[in-house]
Design a protein around this motif. Structure first.
Motif, PDB file in Angstrom:
ATOM      1  N   ARG A 184      36.771  44.585  40.745  1.00 57.92           N
ATOM      2  CA  ARG A 184      37.264  45.965  40.714  1.00 57.92           C
ATOM      3  C   ARG A 184      38.112  46.282  41.938  1.00 57.92           C
ATOM      4  O   ARG A 184      39.075  47.052  41.853  1.00 57.92           O
ATOM      5  CB  ARG A 184      36.089  46.922  40.591  1.00 57.92           C
ATOM      6  CG  ARG A 184      35.497  46.824  39.200  1.00 57.92           C
ATOM      7  CD  ARG A 184      34.391  47.796  38.944  1.00 57.92           C
ATOM      8  NE  ARG A 184      34.611  49.093  39.520  1.00 57.92           N
ATOM      9  CZ  ARG A 184      33.629  49.881  39.940  1.00 57.92           C
ATOM     10  NH1 ARG A 184      32.383  49.456  39.867  1.00 57.92           N
ATOM     11  NH2 ARG A 184      33.881  51.064  40.428  1.00 57.92           N
ATOM     12  N   ALA A 185      37.746  45.680  43.061  1.00 56.03           N
ATOM     13  CA  ALA A 185      38.556  45.884  44.270  1.00 56.03           C
ATOM     14  C   ALA A 185      39.965  45.331  44.050  1.00 56.03           C
ATOM     15  O   ALA A 185      40.962  45.940  44.437  1.00 56.03           O
ATOM     16  CB  ALA A 185      37.894  45.223  45.464  1.00 56.03           C
ATOM     17  N   ALA A 186      40.030  44.149  43.385  1.00 55.07           N
ATOM     18  CA  ALA A 186      41.338  43.548  43.102  1.00 55.07           C
ATOM     19  C   ALA A 186      42.148  44.484  42.201  1.00 55.07           C
ATOM     20  O   ALA A 186      43.360  44.644  42.378  1.00 55.07           O
ATOM     21  CB  ALA A 186      41.163  42.185  42.445  1.00 55.07           C
TER      22      ALA A 186
ATOM     23  N   PHE B 161      32.163  43.672  41.752  1.00 54.79           N
ATOM     24  CA  PHE B 161      32.813  44.622  42.644  1.00 54.79           C
ATOM     25  C   PHE B 161      34.124  44.049  43.183  1.00 54.79           C
ATOM     26  O   PHE B 161      35.116  44.765  43.307  1.00 54.79           O
ATOM     27  CB  PHE B 161      31.896  45.027  43.799  1.00 54.79           C
ATOM     28  CG  PHE B 161      32.432  46.200  44.559  1.00 54.79           C
ATOM     29  CD1 PHE B 161      32.382  47.478  44.030  1.00 54.79           C
ATOM     30  CD2 PHE B 161      33.030  46.027  45.803  1.00 54.79           C
ATOM     31  CE1 PHE B 161      32.898  48.566  44.709  1.00 54.79           C
ATOM     32  CE2 PHE B 161      33.552  47.111  46.495  1.00 54.79           C
ATOM     33  CZ  PHE B 161      33.487  48.381  45.945  1.00 54.79           C
TER      34      PHE B 161
END
Lengths: 424, 352
Positions: free
Chosen positions: B306-308, B303
């Motif tokens: 994906r946030a990056a 996660f």
């Protein structure tokens, strides 16, 4: 003639220093009258005023005011112009030479020499000292209010002086002076009838000393402001991450408590009278956002938790209740479409908590938008619901406004790790 | 001249036909009539039909009957009445059509699938079954989306809403049908409306179950809009086919119009809202309609990666917007997007 007048005024001022305070405020006002200006931002198209504030001369050519008074000129110089109005109602054209968006200060330069200017106080007054706020409230004309200096407001970041006295709309940018007529702060905001806030004069002194001449020119202001905001968020972040986040018991869950001194937390709880759900909520934020312009506020941290538990609702009803209750949560700062990109989001079921413990599971939504002109800054918006317990839900949320990429990610990582259930 | 008598059902379909090579015939319930109608509301000797003075006309005589006869909407008196070939007479609860040999008898049409569906839908047993399914589904929805404060009265109040909508829809199509003189059966239209409702509701629920793991909320709402649109248009098609004889092309135009009005605008609003973040409600869907085992769970590292990515993508969006602004060379209007801050602490008002 004028010198004569000024000298006699100075004499009068010296004479009343020991006299009653009513006379002092009158004298302070009379003595400094010529150094005070109304700052007008005029709409070019209509020629009407779009915002009003106050300002004061700090040297022969330079007038200090609040950034927020002239912010529309900084962000859209093609639409407005700025002028000063002196006590003879004569207008002076000025240009903006320096801004400090974080401390809400701006310096204006007048090509004509200004007749009088104020000295900055070298020493901070002691708490309880009577000081005077000068400015032009509600366009009623230059006036003076008297109040008490109450020190630097606790935990405020950026720093603010707590002034127990009226600061009204239109006085923004005006000086607050001690009995000797030296500037101790710049009027900036009000929280209530007689709770006002001032920018400490030290911030103004720092801005005057900076080499702002190299940062002149409109596009450069954006870069300068971005740099100032980046510095502020890194101060925020270093305070937020100074300690390991101590998990505190919150309902039946563990969440971080107050993370830094500049953040204040508020609590609330609801009994399950009708709904069948007990709700405990905690919201923490730094109350003071930086307003870049009307449509953009930033430098904001908030995080919230709600713990929902039930003994009567089934799991699917509880989850629906939680989802419906927190539908439409939004980031806590304001941003317009000309200020930021659209949001980009990631969402998933994610393991939360510490890896060495039994991980919790949550449905997590994380959205970010990037600033357009203030390059390098982002807003982040996070929402999560725990989905691994049948009779309770932990709702968590944070907004980070005006943070760098690395700090956003570090905060997210810490936050995800901090959400967990107590080990049984 | 021949006299052709047709027994007509629903003012439309011929269910029996006899041709008489005579100048005059009698119609009635008694077996010694030329054309026998077994309708208890018809007199033993009800009508006399004789050839008129000009071709393709008839003289119709009501034989002083108890319930009378109608030619179209006109009630017949005791005097013989002239009528054209192809006219429909209503006697008792029966309709008969009188024509001469010159009018051709159309070959029988095959029953279409739609017709058989209509007959199936018109059965009150089927209708009750479908309505029961709708009620059950709706009550389940009311149940899961409520808290403990739900009272039985509210429960039924919430259920009367979909039922009322169904009744109005069915009545609407029945009236449309009446107006253009095609099949009119309230029950059939009610069944179709209810079936539509049920499929739409079930679809929404199914989608939320399937898609809750696909992590694409906007896509989910778009798909559900689309699916609802398809179902609604299909149902309108069905109603129209059964209730009217509008020619196909016009029907298509009408359906497209309905589609645009009902769905394109909401879809546009959805997309627009998502891009503006105004309508942003990422957890709009049901949180977890199935037990947790049915869903994949990402690790925190996944996660975080994906946030990056979202940060990178947001920066990309920003640089596209910057370039667009540069090319326009006109500063964009600042539109305040969000409402007042949600922060718990009392906010300062700036005193400008």
């Amino acid at each position: 003639m004028r010198d004569l007048l000024r000298n006699s005024l100075m004499l009068a001022l010296l004479a009343v220093c020991s006299a009653g305070s009513a006379e002092t405020s009158q004298d302070v006002f009379t003595a400094k009258r010529e150094a005070l200006y109304q700052v007008r931002v005029l709409d070019k198209a209509s020629g009407d005023r779009s915002s009003l504030g106050s300002g004061f001369a700090v040297s022969e050519h330079i007038v200090a005011t609040n950034y927020h008074v002239i912010s529309s000129y900084v962000t859209s110089p093609e639409r407005v112009r700025v002028e000063l109005v002196d006590n003879q109602q004569a207008t002076h054209n000025v240009e903006i030479i320096a801004v400090d968006v974080v401390n809400d200060l701006a310096l204006l330069r007048s090509s004509a020499a200004l007749p009088q200017y104020l000295q900055l106080a070298r020493q901070e007054p002691t708490q309880g000292t009577v000081i005077y706020a000068l400015g032009n409230p509600f366009d009623l004309g230059m006036s003076v209010t008297q109040g008490i200096y109450n020190g630097i407001r606790e935990h405020s970041l950026p720093p603010r002086i707590h002034y127990s006295g009226p600061v009204n709309s239109g006085m923004s940018g005006g000086p607050s002076v001690n009995a000797a007529g030296e500037v101790v702060g710049i009027n900036v905001a009000t929280a209530n009838n007689s709770v006002g806030f001032l920018v400490p004069v030290a911030q103004l002194a720092a801005l005057l000393q900076q080499d702002w001449r190299s940062a002149m020119g409109k596009p450069e202001f954006a870069k300068l402001m971005a740099a100032q905001l980046l510095e502020l968020q890194s101060t925020y972040m270093s305070q937020l991450t100074r300690n390991d986040w101590q998990a505190e018991e919150f309902g039946g869950a563990l969440v971080p408590g107050q993370l830094a001194p500049f953040v204040t937390c508020w609590g609330r709880s609801e009994e399950p009278d009708k709904t069948g759900v007990t709700i405990i909520s905690r919201g923490c934020s730094n109350g003071q956002q930086v307003q870049v312009k009307n449509s953009l506020t930033t430098a904001f941290v908030e995080y919230e938790f709600s713990y929902l538990s039930t003994s009567v609702l089934s799991q699917v009803r509880l989850f629906n209740f939680a989802a419906a209750r927190f539908r439409g949560a939004r980031p806590g700062n304001r941003a317009g479409s000309a200020d930021v990109s659209n949001f980009e989001c990631a969402e998933d079921h994610v393991q939360t908590g510490l890896p060495e413990l039994d991980p919790g599971r949550a449905r997590v939504f994380f959205c970010t938008r990037a600033y357009l002109k203030l390059e390098g800054l982002y807003d982040a918006f996070f929402v999560s619901f725990s989905v691994d317990q049948e009779d309770r839900v932990l709702f968590s949320h944070f907004t980070l406004a005006g943070f760098s990429r690395d700090n956003t990610l570090e905060f997210l990582d810490r936050f995800l790790r901090s959400l967990r259930w107590p080990s049984s | 001249m021949a006299i052709i008598v047709e027994l007509v059902a629903n003012d439309e379909h011929t269910v029996a036909l006899r041709s008489f090579d005579a100048d005059s015939i009698s119609i009635g319930r008694s077996l010694d009539n030329d054309f026998v109608v077994t309708d208890p509301y018809v007199d033993p000797y009800h009508l006399r039909v004789s050839a008129g003075e000009t071709p393709a006309t008839f003289l119709i005589e009501d034989r002083d009957t108890l319930n009378g006869s109608r030619l179209g909407r006109r009630r017949l008196g005791s005097e013989p009445q002239a009528a054209r070939s192809g006219c429909t007479l209503h006697i008792g609860k029966t309709s008969v059509r009188i024509s001469d040999s010159s009018s051709s008898v159309e070959p029988a049409q095959e029953l279409t699938a739609v017709d058989s569906f209509y007959d199936w839908a018109a059965s009150s047993l089927v209708c009750m079954g479908v309505l029961a399914a709708v009620l059950l589904h709706a009550s389940f929805n009311v149940y899961i989306s409520s808290d403990a404060s739900l009272q039985p009265a509210q429960y039924f109040e919430k259920l009367t809403n979909p039922m009322g909508t169904l009744m109005v829809t069915a009545a609407f199509w029945a009236i449309v049908g009446r107006f253009v003189k095609r099949r009119v059966n309230f029950v059939a239209h009610l069944t179709i409306a209810a079936l539509t409702q049920f499929i739409v509701l079930a679809l929404a629920m199914l989608l939320s179950i399937v898609m809750v793991n696909l992590n694409q909320v906007t896509l989910l709402s778009l798909l559900s809009f689309l699916a609802r649109g398809v179902v609604f248009v299909a149902s309108i098609e069905l109603h129209l086919r059964l209730a009217t004889n509008v020619i196909p092309r016009r029907r298509l135009v009408f359906e497209m119009l309905v589609l645009v009005v009902m769905f394109i605008y909401p879809i546009y609003k959805q997309v627009d809202g998502a891009s503006q973040f105004r309508a942003f409600a990422p957890y709009n869907s049901t949180l977890l309609p199935l037990p947790l085992q049915f869903y994949n769970t990402s690790t925190m590292d996944d996660f975080m990666a994906r946030a990056a990515e979202t940060l990178t993508e947001a920066q990309q969006l920003a640089s596209e917007k910057r370039e667009a602004a540069l090319q326009e060379d006109v500063p964009q209007e600042a539109v305040p997007q969000e409402d007042a801050p949600r922060g718990a602490a009392p906010n300062e008002q700036s005193g400008d």
